[in-house]
Design a protein around this motif. Structure first.
Motif, PDB file in Angstrom:
ATOM      1  N   THR A  73       0.773  -1.216   0.029  1.00  0.00           N
ATOM      2  CA  THR A  73       0.082  -0.021   0.024  1.00  0.00           C
ATOM      3  C   THR A  73       0.888   1.327  -0.001  1.00  0.00           C
ATOM      4  OG1 THR A  73      -0.135  -0.185   2.432  1.00  0.00           O
ATOM      5  CG2 THR A  73      -2.110  -1.221   1.184  1.00  0.00           C
ATOM      6  N   LEU A  74       1.963   1.223   0.805  1.00  0.00           N
ATOM      7  CA  LEU A  74       3.074   2.373   0.913  1.00  0.00           C
ATOM      8  C   LEU A  74       3.785   2.582  -0.443  1.00  0.00           C
ATOM      9  CD1 LEU A  74       4.020   4.733   2.209  1.00  0.00           C
ATOM     10  CD2 LEU A  74       5.815   3.072   3.463  1.00  0.00           C
ATOM     11  N   LYS A  75       4.052   1.355  -1.104  1.00  0.00           N
ATOM     12  CA  LYS A  75       4.793   1.435  -2.367  1.00  0.00           C
ATOM     13  C   LYS A  75       4.007   2.062  -3.528  1.00  0.00           C
ATOM     14  CE  LYS A  75       7.936  -1.220  -4.986  1.00  0.00           C
ATOM     15  NZ  LYS A  75       8.518  -2.726  -5.424  1.00  0.00           N
ATOM     16  N   SER A  76       2.810   1.751  -3.510  1.00  0.00           N
ATOM     17  CA  SER A  76       1.984   2.362  -4.566  1.00  0.00           C
ATOM     18  C   SER A  76       1.638   3.693  -4.331  1.00  0.00           C
ATOM     19  CB  SER A  76       0.600   1.281  -4.635  1.00  0.00           C
ATOM     20  OG  SER A  76      -0.278   1.666  -3.277  1.00  0.00           O
ATOM     21  N   SER A  77       2.092   4.209  -3.382  1.00  0.00           N
ATOM     22  CA  SER A  77       1.687   5.599  -2.989  1.00  0.00           C
ATOM     23  C   SER A  77       3.125   6.550  -3.108  1.00  0.00           C
ATOM     24  CB  SER A  77       1.221   5.893  -1.734  1.00  0.00           C
ATOM     25  OG  SER A  77       0.032   5.150  -1.407  1.00  0.00           O
ATOM     26  N   LEU A  78       4.135   5.919  -3.669  1.00  0.00           N
ATOM     27  CA  LEU A  78       5.446   6.513  -3.863  1.00  0.00           C
ATOM     28  C   LEU A  78       5.891   6.862  -5.123  1.00  0.00           C
ATOM     29  CD1 LEU A  78       7.419   4.802  -0.742  1.00  0.00           C
ATOM     30  CD2 LEU A  78       6.406   7.223  -0.742  1.00  0.00           C
ATOM     31  N   ASN A  79       6.663   7.750  -5.257  1.00  0.00           N
ATOM     32  CA  ASN A  79       7.399   8.060  -6.474  1.00  0.00           C
ATOM     33  C   ASN A  79       8.779   8.486  -6.179  1.00  0.00           C
ATOM     34  OD1 ASN A  79       5.225   7.842  -8.471  1.00  0.00           O
ATOM     35  ND2 ASN A  79       4.900  10.169  -8.391  1.00  0.00           N
ATOM     36  N   PHE A  80       9.907   7.648  -6.917  1.00  0.00           N
ATOM     37  CA  PHE A  80      11.009   7.703  -6.467  1.00  0.00           C
ATOM     38  C   PHE A  80      11.695   8.380  -7.735  1.00  0.00           C
ATOM     39  CE2 PHE A  80      10.168   4.281  -3.620  1.00  0.00           C
ATOM     40  CZ  PHE A  80      10.816   4.667  -2.617  1.00  0.00           C
ATOM     41  N   TYR A  81      12.727   9.400  -7.426  1.00  0.00           N
ATOM     42  CA  TYR A  81      13.542   9.845  -8.435  1.00  0.00           C
ATOM     43  C   TYR A  81      14.914  10.587  -8.087  1.00  0.00           C
ATOM     44  CZ  TYR A  81      11.572  14.278  -6.836  1.00  0.00           C
ATOM     45  OH  TYR A  81      11.269  15.473  -6.130  1.00  0.00           O
ATOM     46  N   LEU A  82      15.724  10.618  -9.021  1.00  0.00           N
ATOM     47  CA  LEU A  82      17.123  11.218  -8.751  1.00  0.00           C
ATOM     48  C   LEU A  82      16.981  12.783  -9.212  1.00  0.00           C
ATOM     49  CD1 LEU A  82      19.578   8.521  -9.652  1.00  0.00           C
ATOM     50  CD2 LEU A  82      18.862   9.156  -7.395  1.00  0.00           C
ATOM     51  N   TYR A  83      17.631  13.536  -8.221  1.00  0.00           N
ATOM     52  CA  TYR A  83      17.653  15.135  -8.940  1.00  0.00           C
ATOM     53  C   TYR A  83      19.226  15.277  -8.774  1.00  0.00           C
ATOM     54  CZ  TYR A  83      16.891  19.995  -8.732  1.00  0.00           C
ATOM     55  OH  TYR A  83      16.886  21.275  -9.258  1.00  0.00           O
ATOM     56  N   VAL A  84      19.607  15.838 -10.117  1.00  0.00           N
ATOM     57  CA  VAL A  84      21.011  16.175 -10.235  1.00  0.00           C
ATOM     58  C   VAL A  84      20.898  17.768  -9.898  1.00  0.00           C
ATOM     59  CG1 VAL A  84      22.946  16.211 -11.858  1.00  0.00           C
ATOM     60  CG2 VAL A  84      21.398  14.565 -11.829  1.00  0.00           C
ATOM     61  N   ILE A  85      21.804  18.213  -8.969  1.00  0.00           N
ATOM     62  CA  ILE A  85      21.758  19.321  -8.336  1.00  0.00           C
ATOM     63  C   ILE A  85      22.373  20.266  -9.460  1.00  0.00           C
ATOM     64  CG2 ILE A  85      22.498  20.908  -6.539  1.00  0.00           C
ATOM     65  CD1 ILE A  85      22.761  18.534  -4.635  1.00  0.00           C
ATOM     66  N   ASP A  86      23.538  20.287 -10.006  1.00  0.00           N
ATOM     67  CA  ASP A  86      24.124  21.045 -10.773  1.00  0.00           C
ATOM     68  C   ASP A  86      23.380  21.435 -12.316  1.00  0.00           C
ATOM     69  OD1 ASP A  86      24.799  18.713 -11.736  1.00  0.00           O
ATOM     70  OD2 ASP A  86      26.994  19.102 -12.075  1.00  0.00           O
ATOM     71  N   LYS A  87      22.876  20.065 -12.614  1.00  0.00           N
ATOM     72  CA  LYS A  87      22.155  20.465 -13.926  1.00  0.00           C
ATOM     73  C   LYS A  87      20.422  20.642 -13.637  1.00  0.00           C
ATOM     74  CE  LYS A  87      25.040  16.904 -16.193  1.00  0.00           C
ATOM     75  NZ  LYS A  87      25.296  15.545 -16.896  1.00  0.00           N
ATOM     76  N   LYS A  88      20.079  20.340 -12.349  1.00  0.00           N
ATOM     77  CA  LYS A  88      18.646  20.681 -12.107  1.00  0.00           C
ATOM     78  C   LYS A  88      17.903  19.799 -12.869  1.00  0.00           C
ATOM     79  CE  LYS A  88      19.102  25.661 -10.981  1.00  0.00           C
ATOM     80  NZ  LYS A  88      18.530  27.018 -11.004  1.00  0.00           N
ATOM     81  N   GLN A  89      18.384  18.359 -12.868  1.00  0.00           N
ATOM     82  CA  GLN A  89      17.654  17.445 -13.835  1.00  0.00           C
ATOM     83  C   GLN A  89      16.900  16.426 -12.898  1.00  0.00           C
ATOM     84  OE1 GLN A  89      20.665  15.152 -15.975  1.00  0.00           O
ATOM     85  NE2 GLN A  89      18.999  13.808 -17.222  1.00  0.00           N
ATOM     86  N   LYS A  90      15.679  16.047 -13.212  1.00  0.00           N
ATOM     87  CA  LYS A  90      14.921  15.126 -12.717  1.00  0.00           C
ATOM     88  C   LYS A  90      15.117  13.892 -13.271  1.00  0.00           C
ATOM     89  CE  LYS A  90      10.424  14.474 -10.385  1.00  0.00           C
ATOM     90  NZ  LYS A  90       9.130  14.853 -10.260  1.00  0.00           N
ATOM     91  N   ILE A  91      15.319  12.572 -12.742  1.00  0.00           N
ATOM     92  CA  ILE A  91      15.520  11.463 -13.337  1.00  0.00           C
ATOM     93  C   ILE A  91      14.378  10.342 -12.649  1.00  0.00           C
ATOM     94  CG2 ILE A  91      17.095   9.501 -13.900  1.00  0.00           C
ATOM     95  CD1 ILE A  91      19.352  11.569 -14.035  1.00  0.00           C
TER      96      ILE A  91
END
Length: 535
Positions: free
Chosen positions: A266-284
């Motif tokens: 139930t918790l996993k279905s309520s989560l979004n995981f992503y990486l954020y690159v600080i210098d490039k301001k990029q969301k992966i």
């Protein structure tokens, strides 16, 4: 409410509760009850929701730290492998003449590559795969001893839930040595790779000196040249004669990071995981558990490395569902508590009614003798302590037996009710009116001296004698005896003294009746008053 009810019921309840307009009005009182119940429900839901949000955030943050810990374990192992490889190269240089070629390196015309263990020559006993563009340089033969060392190191790999792949890249001879055997269709390098900006930016020689001194460094997430997947690479430099000759690296696919943790469904279905690159301001993106964007998410993050953050967004609907469950539970609990409160109030009210009946005379509604040792005793003790007097008036009806014998007991009961109602009307709320038995009554006057008691007795005699209580137009008179309870004197002794005074006055009842009639005549208005006419 009679004086008996005031003393027994009202004294057990706060004055504000019984007389305040907010509690006196039934509709307002019910609205207040509903309001306070809703307020309690909001507090319960709000507190529980806050606790659930904090606990969930801490739990998700602990899982993010677990991902970081898993990646760091690969990084420190990679650093150890690079140190071992550097030491082995130094040892090979000392024993260069004694070294022999351990494997034959082939050239693949169709692929325009060199290497081994790619499914074409299966007799090679190395565990990994060698891949390089063009014809092999003869100097690479010496590195076959390094491949054997790397095979032994990579054989130590522990089982991890995330996917990863170790490799060694030689900058001088332009080749890869991978930790596993790969077929042609899974890995195909070209000459262009070693001339790309990606290769130049990620090699150890391009890193700051402080990063190299740490023995390892993380790359920002990037699209892998060969697998076309987003990966994060951890690299450690390999040296020969204090010069960097290659790197040992481990590639970690970004989407496999989520596999290092185990979350409730139930918790996993309520989560979004992503990486954020600080210098490039990029969301992966790593994992998408939901797509609803109506409400703002609750973010949790940790540092994967200096330039990359690991984020988890928690869906607010996860907490909305929790709040609904807590609301239902809290509402049910309030219903139970209100029901129990109603039952307790009913029980308390019944107990007070039973107590009222036990202390009250059924015919007149006045107190009976049982209050002598309870309410009156407490009042006398309190007044004595505060230095306040307590007066007692004791009286009975004159010729009451004659009324009963002549007109019947029903008329006699009406006479007793007439006396009791007159007492209730004439005395104060704090005064205690008692029917001692038969036609004998008593009034206890807190904070009253003998003079005030005598005045009250006169008023009672006149008021009772002046009223008619039945259709026979008969009147009834009383005889009284007044006294004041002395300090450290029992109530019984004071009543005996007042009773003696009563019987002394009773002998003069005929004269008293004439005096009462004369006083009554003085109050009768023989002619109605006249008022001037209004113009």
């Amino acid at each position: 409410m009679s004086k008996a009810e005031q003393h027994i019921l009202k004294n057990k309840t706060s004055k504000w509760h019984t007389e305040h307009i907010l509690c006196g009005n039934n509709i307002i009182r019910r609205c207040l009850v509903i309001f306070f119940n809703l307020l309690i429900l909001v507090i319960i839901v709000g507190f529980s929701l806050r606790q659930e949000i904090n606990e969930t955030r801490l739990y998700v943050e602990a899982n993010l730290n677990q991902i970081k810990k898993t990646v760091d374990s690969l990084a420190y192992r990679n650093k150890r492998y690079a140190k071992t490889a550097t030491k082995s190269i130094a040892d090979f240089d000392k024993n260069n003449k004694q070294l022999q070629v351990l494997a034959e390196i082939h050239y693949y015309p169709k692929l325009k590559e060199f290497g081994f263990n790619r499914g074409i020559y299966p007799n090679n006993l190395f565990n990994g795969s060698l891949i390089g563009p063009g014809f092999p340089n003869q100097l690479i033969q010496k590195d076959t001893y390094l491949f054997a060392v790397l095979d032994e190191l990579w054989a130590e790999q522990q089982v991890h839930p995330i996917m990863y792949n170790y490799y060694y890249i030689s900058h001088a001879l332009k080749y890869f040595y991978l930790s596993s055997k790969l077929s042609v269709d899974k890995f195909n390098t070209t000459k262009e790779f070693f001339s790309t900006d990606l290769y130049r930016s990620q090699r150890s020689e391009s890193q700051p000196l402080n990063e190299l001194q740490k023995g390892m460094y993380y790359t920002s997430p990037y699209l892998d040249f060969f697998s076309q997947e987003m990966v994060v690479t951890i690299k450690s430099p390999v040296y020969s004669n204090n010069k960097i000759v290659g790197d040992i690296g481990v590639d970690i696919p970004v989407k496999s990071l989520i596999q290092s943790i185990t979350l409730p469904k139930t918790l996993k279905s309520s989560l979004n995981f992503y990486l954020y690159v600080i210098d490039k301001k990029q969301k992966i993106e790593i994992y998408n558990g939901y797509s609803n964007r109506l409400l703002p998410t609750i973010p949790v993050h940790t540092h994967l490395n200096k330039n990359t953050l690991l984020f988890a967004d928690i869906s607010p609907w996860f907490f909305v569902n929790f709040a609904i469950k807590i609301t239902i539970l809290g509402f049910s609990l309030l219903i139970i508590l209100n029901y129990m409160n109603a039952v307790l109030k009913r029980h308390k009210f019944q107990k007070q009614r039973y107590q009222l009946e036990a202390y009250t005379d059924l015919l007149t509604g006045l107190f009976n003798r049982r209050v002598m040792d309870t309410i009156i005793k407490g009042i006398v003790t309190e007044n004595n302590k505060n230095g306040q007097p307590t007066a007692v008036i004791i009286f009975d009806a004159n010729d009451f037996k004659i009324i009963n014998d002549t007109y019947g007991h029903d008329i006699g009961d009406l006479a007793l009710k007439h006396i009791s109602s007159t007492i209730n009307d004439m005395t104060r709320d704090s005064d205690i009116c008692i029917r001692l038995g038969g036609d004998e009554f008593c009034v206890v006057l807190p904070n009253a001296d003998l003079e005030q008691a005598l005045i009250m007795a006169d008023r009672l005699e006149l008021a009772i004698f002046s009223g008619f209580f039945c259709h026979y137009n008969i009147k009834i008179s009383i005889s009284t005896g007044c006294t004041v309870i002395e300090k450290k004197e029992s109530l019984h002794n004071a009543l005996v003294r007042a009773d003696k005074i009563l019987y002394k006055n009773k002998k003069n009842k005929d004269e008293n009746k004439k005096a009462l009639q004369q006083q009554l005549n003085n109050y009768i208005v023989k002619s109605p008053p006249t008022f001037p006419k209004q113009e």
